[in-house]
Design an enzyme around this catalytic site. Structure first.
Site, short mmCIF file in Angstrom:
data_model
loop_
_atom_site.label_atom_id
_atom_site.label_comp_id
_atom_site.label_asym_id
_atom_site.label_seq_id
_atom_site.Cartn_x
_atom_site.Cartn_y
_atom_site.Cartn_z
N LYS A 13 0.94 -0.89 -0.23
CA LYS A 13 -0.46 -0.38 0.32
C LYS A 13 0.78 1.31 -0.09
O LYS A 13 2.14 1.04 -0.35
CB LYS A 13 -0.67 0.00 0.93
CG LYS A 13 -1.88 -1.05 0.88
CD LYS A 13 -2.47 -1.00 -0.48
CE LYS A 13 -4.29 -0.47 -0.08
NZ LYS A 13 -4.75 -0.64 -1.62
N HIS A 32 -1.70 3.70 -6.86
CA HIS A 32 -3.29 4.11 -6.80
C HIS A 32 -2.38 6.28 -8.14
O HIS A 32 -3.08 6.68 -7.06
CB HIS A 32 -3.81 4.53 -5.51
CG HIS A 32 -4.30 3.24 -5.06
ND1 HIS A 32 -4.86 2.76 -5.18
CD2 HIS A 32 -3.89 2.70 -3.78
CE1 HIS A 32 -5.41 1.56 -4.75
NE2 HIS A 32 -4.41 1.57 -4.12
#
Length: 351
Positions: A75, A93
């Site tokens: 992440k 992302h």
């Protein structure tokens, strides 16, 4: 010698890891050096990595790793604005217009590093080589069912936390169902043939819930889909894209319906293509369900890191899928890595 550095995760409620001790041993046997950071939260203890022969580094020491090390995590990194000189493998992302993504790309540009985004590690046919989808669906169904149970008791779903394993999760949800004096709910899953939908369906069926399974054929008409309102629970297990029909329109909130709990595993409330436009913000571990209508109640579960609720199973599954690709990390000129780097270069040039 290629050096893979497995960093500790720094995002709250993130206990997963993308490499198991067995996978680390396979990399070492191939001549790849593996360093694993200690972690206060990782679902897989450090002892297994030590026994496999990995070097062990202090938690969150990756910024001082050798320049040639490839930093591997799952992440996001802390948003501290520092330049990123290393090569990183992680979910960035960063390629879909996200504000934080542009900031991340600027950090890579400033430091001269490279992002190999896990979402963009794809085969020749464009399919991702590894994904957490199954356990996202499984955990998403569990939390949605938990929200429905608490709704039946007159409440709103309280905070959730990670489970040591799926059996503990099933025991918890089963105990909640046992407290209810009513028939079991019915559920409908859209995207039931995919990884996410399969996970959601498996979880619900394990609890004895009847599941109606829809996929592309059942939604090809473009809607409307009044059948969704005839189920207690609806699980959206497809990702929004241009052309995705609206499954539950905003008007459904005040319409006659049986539907009272929605699990939006895709969790894309700010997308122009959101197929569940009854809510506008993701939910959290502290507040898993958002009540979007009071009478009759309609609750939405839309947590964006659902696999983290089952960190052991999701880590082991994902790591097994990814390992064949990681074994080629000593040659980044290979197809998977080349495609991922090309995606990075395209997007970093825009910031």
């Amino acid at each position: 010698m290629t050096h893979l550095w497995v960093r500790a995760e720094q995002r709250p409620n993130e206990d997963r890891v993308g490499l198991t001790p067995e996978g680390a041993k396979a990399l070492l046997d191939k001549g790849i050096r593996v360093t694993v950071e200690e972690s206060s939260v990782r679902a897989i203890p450090i002892d297994g990595y030590r026994a496999a022969g990995c070097d062990i580094a202090p938690e969150n020491s990756w910024p001082t790793a050798p320049q040639d090390a490839i930093i591997f995590g799952l992440k996001e990194l802390p948003e501290d604005g520092t330049p990123l000189p290393h090569r990183h493998i992680m979910f960035g992302h960063a390629y879909k217009g996200q504000h934080s993504g542009a900031a991340l790309l600027r950090r890579f540009k400033a430091g001269g590093g490279t992002l190999y985004d896990l979402e963009y590690l794809v085969d020749e046919d464009g399919r991702r080589v590894a994904a957490f989808g199954y356990w996202a669906g499984y955990a998403g169904a569990a939390v949605t069912l938990k929200a429905w149970i608490e709704q039946q008791a007159g409440g709103l779903c309280g905070p959730v936390s990670s489970y040591p394993n799926k059996d503990a999760m099933l025991d918890d949800i089963g105990a909640g169902l046992d407290t209810l004096d009513r028939d079991m709910p019915t559920a409908i899953v859209i995207g039931a043939l995919g990884r996410v939908g399969t996970g959601a369906s498996d979880m619900l069926e394990t609890m004895g819930i009847s599941v109606t399974k829809w996929d592309m054929a059942e939604t090809a008409s473009g809607g409307p889909f009044p059948e969704l309102l005839d189920h207690d629970i609806f699980m959206n297990c497809i990702f929004a894209r241009p052309g995705t029909p609206v499954f539950v329109p905003a008007s459904a909130k005040s319409a006659p319906r049986t539907l009272s709990a929605i699990g939006d595993v895709a969790c894309d409330p700010d997308s122009d293509y959101n197929p569940v436009p009854v809510y506008a913000e993701a939910t959290t571990w502290d507040a898993p369900a958002l009540r979007v209508h009071e009478n009759p109640p309609l609750d939405v579960m839309a947590i964006d890191n659902l696999p983290s609720l089952l960190p052991l199973e999701s880590s082991e599954d994902y790591a097994a899928q990814l390992l064949p690709t990681l074994l080629s990390v000593d040659d980044l000129s290979g197809g998977v890595w080349t495609r991922a780097e090309a995606d990075f270069q395209t997007h970093v040039a825009k910031v």
